[in-house]
Every structure is written in C-alpha cells, then in structure tokens.
Design an enzyme around this catalytic site. Structure first.
Site, PDB file in Angstrom:
ATOM      1  N   LYS B  72      50.673  14.170  53.130  1.00 38.89           N
ATOM      2  CA  LYS B  72      51.289  13.357  52.078  1.00 38.89           C
ATOM      3  C   LYS B  72      52.360  12.474  52.722  1.00 38.89           C
ATOM      4  O   LYS B  72      53.062  12.922  53.641  1.00 38.89           O
ATOM      5  CB  LYS B  72      51.909  14.287  51.026  1.00 38.89           C
ATOM      6  CG  LYS B  72      52.458  13.566  49.795  1.00 38.89           C
ATOM      7  CD  LYS B  72      52.933  14.569  48.740  1.00 38.89           C
ATOM      8  CE  LYS B  72      53.466  13.897  47.493  1.00 38.89           C
ATOM      9  NZ  LYS B  72      53.891  14.875  46.460  1.00 38.89           N
ATOM     10  N   SER B 147      52.096  14.191  41.758  1.00 34.84           N
ATOM     11  CA  SER B 147      52.259  13.057  42.630  1.00 34.84           C
ATOM     12  C   SER B 147      51.424  13.092  43.911  1.00 34.84           C
ATOM     13  O   SER B 147      51.247  12.054  44.550  1.00 34.84           O
ATOM     14  CB  SER B 147      53.731  12.922  43.011  1.00 34.84           C
ATOM     15  OG  SER B 147      54.124  14.027  43.809  1.00 34.84           O
ATOM     16  N   SER B 171      53.142  18.852  41.298  1.00 35.70           N
ATOM     17  CA  SER B 171      52.574  17.741  42.070  1.00 35.70           C
ATOM     18  C   SER B 171      51.485  18.110  43.069  1.00 35.70           C
ATOM     19  O   SER B 171      50.841  17.227  43.625  1.00 35.70           O
ATOM     20  CB  SER B 171      53.673  16.992  42.815  1.00 35.70           C
ATOM     21  OG  SER B 171      54.338  16.117  41.941  1.00 35.70           O
TER      22      SER B 171
END
Lengths: 93, 479
Positions: B72, B147, B171
């Site tokens: 990420k 997210s 997330s």
C-alpha cells in the site's frame, strides 16, 4: 448537547488551511450533518467511566544512542536546502 | 496456468523445490498487469526493472524467498515513492524501510508495485485518491472498497500474489470483502507501524491481503513481533500461525452480536452470513447470541477520535522538510497554508477541520473526552462478549460493492458503510474478512470473524476450516 455552530473558516485557519469560498460553503453543510450525527453520543451515560488509555501498554526501551538516518538521507526530500540545512522563508524580521 | 493465479503457499513450496524461479512469477504478474491494470488501476507505481532485478537475486531458501508482494502506498520502502495517494507527497522517495517492509525483505520477499488508496487512508471506496480511482475487478463500474482498495483489487484481480494494507476503521477488511479476498487486521500491538504514514495512531494496524487464510497466516508470522521503534508493539515471542491446521470448528463457541443483524440490512449479505453461521453449527460449533450494546455509537466515536488524531498527525505536512512546497511563499504562514491547501484533497481537509474542531477549546469535553469514554464502554462490550464465546461472526460490510460516484458527495453516508468494522479498531481486537458467497449479480460477500485480543490463532484456524470447506476463494473475477 445541541449542535454548535461551526465556523469552518476559523477552524481551518487553526489547522493552517485556507479554503476557497466554495469549499467553506460545502464543508459547512457537510460537517454540520456529521456533527449532528455525533450529538447522539451526548445521550450515553458515562458518569464515572474513566477516559480510555490507548489499547496497548507502552513498552519503553533503554535510552541509549543507536544508528539513525544520515544527514544526507534525512535531507534527501527537502524542498530547498543549503549546507546541510533546510531553507525556509525568513521568520524573524 | 499463469503463476499469477497461484497462492503464496503454493509458490513458496515450488520455489523452495526449485521447480520455478522468482523471475517466472514476476514475469507472469507483469503479463497480467499489462492486460488488466488499465481497467482496474490498482497501482500508483510499478518498477518492472527493479522487480525483475530483485527476482534474479532472490534466495529461495528463505521463508518468503522470491515471493513478490505489493505494498500500500503509505508504507515506506527504501528508495521507492510513498505518496499516500496525495499530491502533497509527489516526488517523495522513502529514505528508509518501514519495519513491516524490512521484515518481509529479511524473509526474502521482493516488492512489485505500490497500491492505490484513499488519500492518507481516509475513505471507504478508494475514490479519494489524487491518483485516480481503482475499479472493482468483479464489476469495474463499482468501487473496490477502501482505503486499501488498490491492494484488494490487485490481489483479487491476480495482479499481485499478496499485498500489505493498513486498517484504521476497516481499511483492510472492507475492501477484502468487496473484492473477494482475505483481509486480516491483527490485534493492536501485533505488528510494528514504524514507517507506516500515521493516520490515527491509537487505531492504525498493518495487515495482509491475500487469496487464502493460509497465505494470511504466513505473512502474519513474518510480520508480527515487538519492535523497539514502535512502543505499542507487544513483547510476546514470535509464533508460526496456522502451523498445524485442524480443519475443525468442533466445540467452538461462535457469538452472533445481535446489533450486527439489523432489520433492513442487505438481504443477500444477510442470507450469506446466516448460511455461514449455519455451517459452523452443522460442523460442531455452538452459536451464541451476544450483545455489543454500544455498537450504534461506534461511528460517532470513531470519526471524533480518528479525525482528532489525524489533525495532529497530518500537521507534519507543512512544506518544510519533505513533500510538496508552495511556490514563492511570502512568509512562513503563507508557506504552510498554501502548501497544505494545494496539497491535500477535500476529504483530508474535511477530516483535519473536524479533528481540529473536536480538539478546540470549549469542545474537547463534549466531543473528544466523551468519545474516549464511550470507547471504553465499547471495549467492555467486547470483553464481556468474549466471556460467552471464542469468536464473533458478523458481516464485514452491510452491503456489497456500491457504484463508483454514488457517495462522493455525501460523506456521512460513506462513513456509515464502516459500521461493522470500526468497533474492532476502537477495542483493539483482531479480525479477519474472508469470502462467504456472491450476490446474484456476482459480487463478493465477506464474512468477518473477530477474535479476543491476541486471539489470531483461533481466528485463523476457524477461518481456514470454513474456507477449505467452500470454494468461494477459487472463483476468478471477470476483469
């Protein structure tokens, strides 16, 4: 607890943000709705409930020096620099 | 079959037997990326040459030797960009490795790609990225969740074998559910956050997104453990999770929190979750109804505390030491204000303002302190539920993936999508999401198992037993 009047432009200033008039209008509406939702917390009895501590007990290490970033690495992302120092606008007249 | 379609566990066995080479995996992934990344847009950055060079040097005798992993875009990896999908970190290159990244590197993993996210992890749809939206591989007109939407879409879309994400209010788990992969948020304190760009430090955890529960356990084993650089990490000894899968849920007490099954919830989601709970019962587990009475307050508590912490954490983006700086500032205040106003997107500004407000003079007692107290009550809810059961079983998300653009103008509605994941961050427990069915229109549905704090082993055993008795994880998205 009734929903307070949120002055978005003032609070943005505290957070070092400057908003356009459009952003101010939009955020005022949206944040008022969000704050109204948060008002529901007022109805929950929390008289003698202690304020919560973070969910982990901090584990401290010995205060001894250990290797860290080199000056070169630490400055590698600085937007402006000179002589191993970060340059910023003048802050003292 | 393309190696991009295999699990991490299977690739690891084949690499160690020298049947395949790491470069073969990287090449197969790059082929998949070449075909489908244009549609999915899971990545913010891919360095093909660096990945191939790392694959050549990979040591397959190491536990993750030669396994490519996507990161990420909020995890620092030496020399790579780390934009947090924000304009304010354009051009930034990480001068060090996050501990999680260093641990994977030490175990022999190589890195292929930085995945898209909501800016600074603030969002539930990956639409708040300054670098473009990510699309759900099961239906590209829909969001992948967020997210960590890029990580979930990459793993589900066979563009990555596994990925790391971060989970502050769901997330990792919510995008895993919406994309049909496995997402694990470990117990607070399990994995070091050193080098993870901080959003809300009392809630943030790093965790894996994978195709299977076994892969999740392999990565957790490599990532977990105390780190002197993150003093919230727990001191317990490293362990190998799921070393001996039992394949059984016999005798397990599975709690169904009544607040997570509400009238009016999405019918297909509810049917899939009910059917999963029946599977547990049929296979020897006992179902127990439990109550987490403060659940309805969780969203308000979360958006007070998370934004308060974010407003402090994001103060570091001031245009002085790294990242974007506004051109020709007339003084220091102008530099701060213009840098931040030009660099942050609307959701980040909205949350910074909200967080600043709830911490401002005259309002801290009514908002911040009140929310902290209710957080304490939420934690007691979990402690009391776990005296009656071993695991909690819930939906991960109240509904399957929604269409792109549907909620971008209504932040409150977007926040309400986090209702089933947020409480575990507030309480500090670990939780896992895994596929448990599909809607009629072929969208994945996620099952969430929540464990007591540091109860990952039991959670992974149960999740693995359920997964292996079904074939949901084997299904391939159409894109």
């Amino acid at each position: 607890m009734s929903a307070p009047k949120l002055n978005v432009a003032d609070v943005a200033g505290l957070a070092r943000l400057s908003l356009t008039p459009d952003e101010t209008t939009k955020f005022t509406t949206q944040l008022s709705q969000i704050l109204a939702h948060m008002e529901t917390l007022g109805q929950i009895p929390t008289g003698d409930v202690p304020e919560v501590v973070p969910p982990a007990q901090p584990v401290l290490r010995k205060d001894v020096p250990c290797p860290s970033l080199s000056v070169e690495a630490a400055l590698s992302n600085a937007p402006a620099q000179s002589n191993d120092l970060i340059l910023v606008p003048k802050i003292v007249e | 079959m393309s190696l991009a379609h295999e699990t991490l566990a299977s690739l690891r066995r084949r690499l160690s037997a020298k049947e395949i080479h790491s470069r073969d995996i990287v090449k197969d992934l790059l082929t998949e990326i070449g075909t489908r990344e244009k549609t999915v847009h899971a990545f913010t950055h891919i360095d093909e040459k660096a990945a191939l060079a790392a694959a050549e040097k990979a040591d397959s005798s190491l536990p993750l030797g030669g396994i490519p992993i996507a990161l990420k875009d909020n995890l620092n990896a030496l020399g790579d960009p780390c934009t947090c999908s924000s304009k304010i970190l354009e051009g930034y290159r990480a001068p060090y490795d996050a501990t999680a990244v260093a641990r994977l590197r030490h175990a022999g993993a190589i890195f292929l790609g930085r995945t898209n996210m909501d800016e600074f992890a603030m969002g539930s749809s990956t639409e708040n990225s300054a670098l473009g939206v990510t699309r759900n591989p099961w239906d590209p007109t829909r969001i992948p969740g967020g997210s960590s939407g890029g990580s979930a879409a990459a793993v589900a879309g066979r563009l990555a074998i596994a990925a790391l994400g971060s989970d502050t209010g769901g997330s990792i788990r919510q995008p895993a559910a919406l994309c049909g992969c496995v997402g694990l948020k470990p117990t607070y304190g399990r994995i070091s956050r050193y080098g993870l760009v901080a959003f809300a430090s009392s809630l943030d955890q790093i965790g894996p997104l994978t195709r299977t529960v076994e892969d999740s356990a392999i990565l957790l084993s490599a990532l977990a453990g105390h780190d002197p650089r993150d003093n919230t990490t727990d001191l317990r000894k490293p362990e190998t999770f799921l070393a001996k899968p039992t394949g059984s849920v016999k005798g397990l007490r599975v709690g169904l929190p009544k607040e997570y099954f509400l009238p009016g919830m999405n019918a297909e989601t509810e049917a899939a979750i009910r059917s999963a709970s029946q599977w547990f019962e049929k296979n020897g587990a006992t179902l127990v109804e439990v109550s987490l009475p403060h659940t309805p307050s969780a969203i308000a508590v979360y958006y007070i505390l998370a934004t308060a912490e974010a407003s402090a954490n994001l103060a570091r983006f001031d245009g002085v030491r790294y990242g974007r700086r506004a051109l020709d500032p007339k003084d220091l205040m102008d530099l701060y204000q213009r840098t931040r106003s030009e660099g942050f997107g609307p959701e980040v500004k909205r949350r910074i303002i909200l967080g600043t407000f709830v911490l401002s003079q005259g309002y801290t007692d009514a908002y911040y302190r009140k929310a902290q107290k209710v957080r304490g009550l939420l934690r007691q809810d979990f402690e009391s539920a776990f005296t009656k059961c071993d695991l909690l079983l819930t939906p991960t998300s109240p509904e399957p993936a929604f269409p792109l653009g549907e909620r971008t103008q209504d932040p409150l509605k977007m926040y309400l999508a986090d209702v089933f994941t947020i409480s575990t961050n507030l309480a500090g427990n670990g939780a896992i999401s895994l596929p448990c069915g599909f809607t009629k229109s072929n969208l994945p549905i996620g099952l969430q198992l929540i464990g007591p704090r540091f109860g990952e082993e039991k959670m992974l055993q149960a999740a693995h037993a359920y997964e292996q008795a079904h074939d949901f994880w084997k299904r391939m998205p159409p894109v």
